[in-house]
Design an enzyme around this catalytic site. Structure first.
Site, PDB file in Angstrom:
ATOM      1  N   LYS A  79       0.853  -1.194   0.000  1.00 42.47           N
ATOM      2  CA  LYS A  79       0.000   0.000   0.000  1.00 42.47           C
ATOM      3  C   LYS A  79       0.890   1.247   0.000  1.00 42.47           C
ATOM      4  CE  LYS A  79      -3.889   1.858   2.716  1.00 42.47           C
ATOM      5  NZ  LYS A  79      -4.692   1.666   3.928  1.00 42.47           N
ATOM      6  N   SER A 154      -9.534   1.527   2.959  1.00 45.19           N
ATOM      7  CA  SER A 154      -8.732   2.282   2.025  1.00 45.19           C
ATOM      8  C   SER A 154      -7.666   1.470   1.294  1.00 45.19           C
ATOM      9  CB  SER A 154      -8.049   3.430   2.768  1.00 45.19           C
ATOM     10  OG  SER A 154      -7.162   2.912   3.742  1.00 45.19           O
ATOM     11  N   SER A 178      -9.522  -0.671   7.139  1.00 43.95           N
ATOM     12  CA  SER A 178      -8.986  -0.541   5.777  1.00 43.95           C
ATOM     13  C   SER A 178      -8.317  -1.773   5.199  1.00 43.95           C
ATOM     14  CB  SER A 178      -8.024   0.634   5.697  1.00 43.95           C
ATOM     15  OG  SER A 178      -8.774   1.818   5.598  1.00 43.95           O
TER      16      SER A 178
HETATM   17  N1  GLN Z   1     -13.327   4.093   6.624  1.00 38.92           N
HETATM   18  C1  GLN Z   1     -12.271   4.332   7.544  1.00 38.92           C
HETATM   19  C2  GLN Z   1     -11.936   5.813   7.557  1.00 38.92           C
HETATM   20  O1  GLN Z   1     -12.164   6.448   6.594  1.00 38.92           O
HETATM   21  C3  GLN Z   1     -11.087   3.518   7.130  1.00 38.92           C
HETATM   22  C4  GLN Z   1      -9.801   4.010   7.665  1.00 38.92           C
HETATM   23  C5  GLN Z   1      -8.653   3.090   7.667  1.00 38.92           C
HETATM   24  O2  GLN Z   1      -8.718   2.002   8.194  1.00 38.92           O
HETATM   25  N2  GLN Z   1      -7.531   3.564   7.151  1.00 38.92           N
HETATM   26  O3  GLN Z   1     -11.467   6.346   8.513  1.00 38.92           O
END
Ligand code: GLN
Length: 495
Positions: A79, A154, A178
């Site tokens: 990532k 994400s 995420s």
């Molecule tokens: N949907 C979560 C957010 O937007 C996901 C975040 C994450 O795990 N990086 O904060």
């Protein structure tokens, strides 16, 4: 079978028997990337030359009879919020476009030392803020099961790459789901370890009290395999835990007769899609048939997770992202009147809308007069949410529930309804607030459009071993259900 379709554990066996070469595996992956990437857009950077060179070097070592490192040239996708020495790391943000880290994150260092090969850097929601990968400043990754839908976020790029055989395995990050949400949306395995289990040194922070490095694999064993390499204490990360790391690969193969599973009532409510409920319940019945004991439990404070989570992450992001001011890293708008003007212009241009919303919200929550009402209160509720889990884990070893209450949704939904982007997070953010390990395993597909359905297994702190063991055993039971693959008929469609 093309080598890019192998599971990581099988790949390593074949490499050890010298039946396949690392170079051919990398070539097969690059071929798949060339075939699909125009549509899928899972990668922001492809390490073509570098990966091929490393592959050749490892093949040479193997053929000259030298010791084979544990990951023996395993191609891994990363990532793009994790620092990779000499390879651009952007967080999918204009703010960091062109940033080339002078060092590797600890997790990358460990992977390289174990012989892993970085195949490329994956797309994400900008600074990991989002659940669909649509918040990337550069491109939207599509779901390999249905390219009109999102892959989750994400870490959507990483999950789509693994599901589409554009990588054998991937490393993502999970602050509030995420890793687990994209694993669920793409029909693969995603594990978020306990907070502190894996070093975050070199991982660009989103919300430091909840950020975790996690693994996205095709099967549970692959995930366990990589966990063996990346876990452990790190002098460079004061939040990393000095807790013994078991051999996850070995222990996950044991049975589950000794395990008691809790089924949280709140995670089977009307918010859950009917097909998801049905498939997860079928899987839970299988757990019982396999000898696992079941008990209904309650997590009453989980309903307050949304405001608690989004308040805390915004506050932490608002202060953490202050480092991006045009002075040290990435973007700087040169056309400015003075220092303050430079800050303003750089930050307004560099950050996308979602990141700006959260910085504004977080700054508001932390400002004088508001701190007690918002931030402090959210921290108190966080403790209550954690206590819910502590109570549950006095009675049971693990919890099982749907990973996401909804199926992978259509691309573009959040443009019409900004708040809808938070819907998939309902069952995963309580786990993040409590710092617990959670894994998403595919447990079936929806009928009308064939879309993956994920089941989440949650464990006590540092009990990933039990989470992986339950997942491994259930995966065997679900073998038939999970034998379906995306059909990739979109390879000729241009995105
Ligand atoms: N949907 C979560 C957010 O937007 C996901 C975040 C994450 O795990 N990086 O904060």
């Amino acid at each position: 079978m093309p080598l890019n379709e192998l599971k990581a554990v099988d790949y390593l066996k074949l490499i050890r028997k010298r039946e396949i070469s690392v170079e051919q595996t990398v070539k097969d992956i690059l071929k798949q990337i060339d075939r699909l990437e125009q549509t899928l857009k899972a990668y922001l950077y492809i390490n073509r030359e570098g990966a091929l060179q490393e592959a050749k070097a490892i093949d040479k070592k193997i053929s000259s009879g030298e010791d084979i490192p544990p990951l023996a040239g395993l191609p891994i996708a990363i990532k793009d919020n994790i620092c990779t020495k000499g390879i651009e790391t952007t967080c999918a943000s204009k703010m960091l476009k062109g940033f080339i880290p002078p060092y590797d994150a600890t997790v990358i260092k460990k992977i390289k030392e174990a012989g892993g090969i970085i195949i490329g850097k994956n797309n994400l929601d900008e600074f990991a803020m989002g659940s669909s990968t649509e918040n990337s400043a550069f491109q939207t990754t599509l779901n390999p099961w249905d390219i009109t839908r999102v892959p989750g976020g994400s870490s959507g790029g990483s999950a789509a790459a693994v599901a589409a055989h554009e990588a054998l395995i991937a490393i993502g990050t999970d602050t509030g789901g995420s890793v687990r949400i994209p694993a669920s949306f793409c029909g693969i395995v995603g594990l978020k370890p306990t907070y502190g289990r894996v070093s975050r040194y070199g991982v660009i922070p989103y919300a430091s009290s909840m950020d975790n490095v996690g693994v996205l694999g095709k099967v549970v064993e692959d995930t366990a395999l990589l966990m063996n390499i990346i876990c452990g204490y790190d002098d460079y990360d004061s939040t990393s835990a000095d807790t013994p790391v078991p051999d996850f690969l070995l222990s996950c193969r044991e049975g589950i007769n000794d395990l008691k599973f809790g089924v949280p009532r709140e995670f089977f409510g009307p918010q859950v899609d009917i097909e998801i409920k049905e498939k997860v319940k079928e899987a839970i019945n299988k757990i019982e048939q396999m000898g696992g004991k079941l008990e209904e439990i309650s997590l009453p404070y989980s309903e307050y997770s949304f405001p608690t989570y989004y308040l805390i992450v915004s506050a932490e992001a608002g202060s953490g992202l202050a480092r991006f001011d045009g002075v040290q890293y990435g973007l700087r708008i040169e056309d400015n009147d003075n220092l303050e003007d430079m800050y303003k212009k750089t930050r307004s241009k560099g950050f996308g809308a979602e990141v700006l919303y959260r910085i504004i919200m977080g700054t508001y929550a932390l400002s004088a007069g508001n701190y007690d009402d918002y931030y402090l209160r959210a921290q108190k509720v966080r403790t209550l949410i954690r206590k819910d889990f502590e109570n549950a884990f006095r009675k049971v070893d693990l919890l099982v529930c749907p990973t996401s209450p909804e199926l992978p949704f259509k691309k573009g939904r959040q443009q019409k309804d900004l708040l809808a982007q938070f819907l998939p997070d309902a069952h995963i953010i309580p786990v993040s607030l409590a710092g617990l390990p959670g894994l998403s395993l595919n447990c079936g597909f929806s009928k009308k459009v064939q879309l993956p359905i994920g089941l989440q297994i949650i464990g006590r702190p540092f009990e990933e071993e039990k989470v992986l063991r339950a997942a491994y055993n259930l995966e065997i039971e679900l073998k038939e259900v999970n034998s379906v693959q995306p059909n990739f008929t979109f390879n000729s469609v241009s995105g």
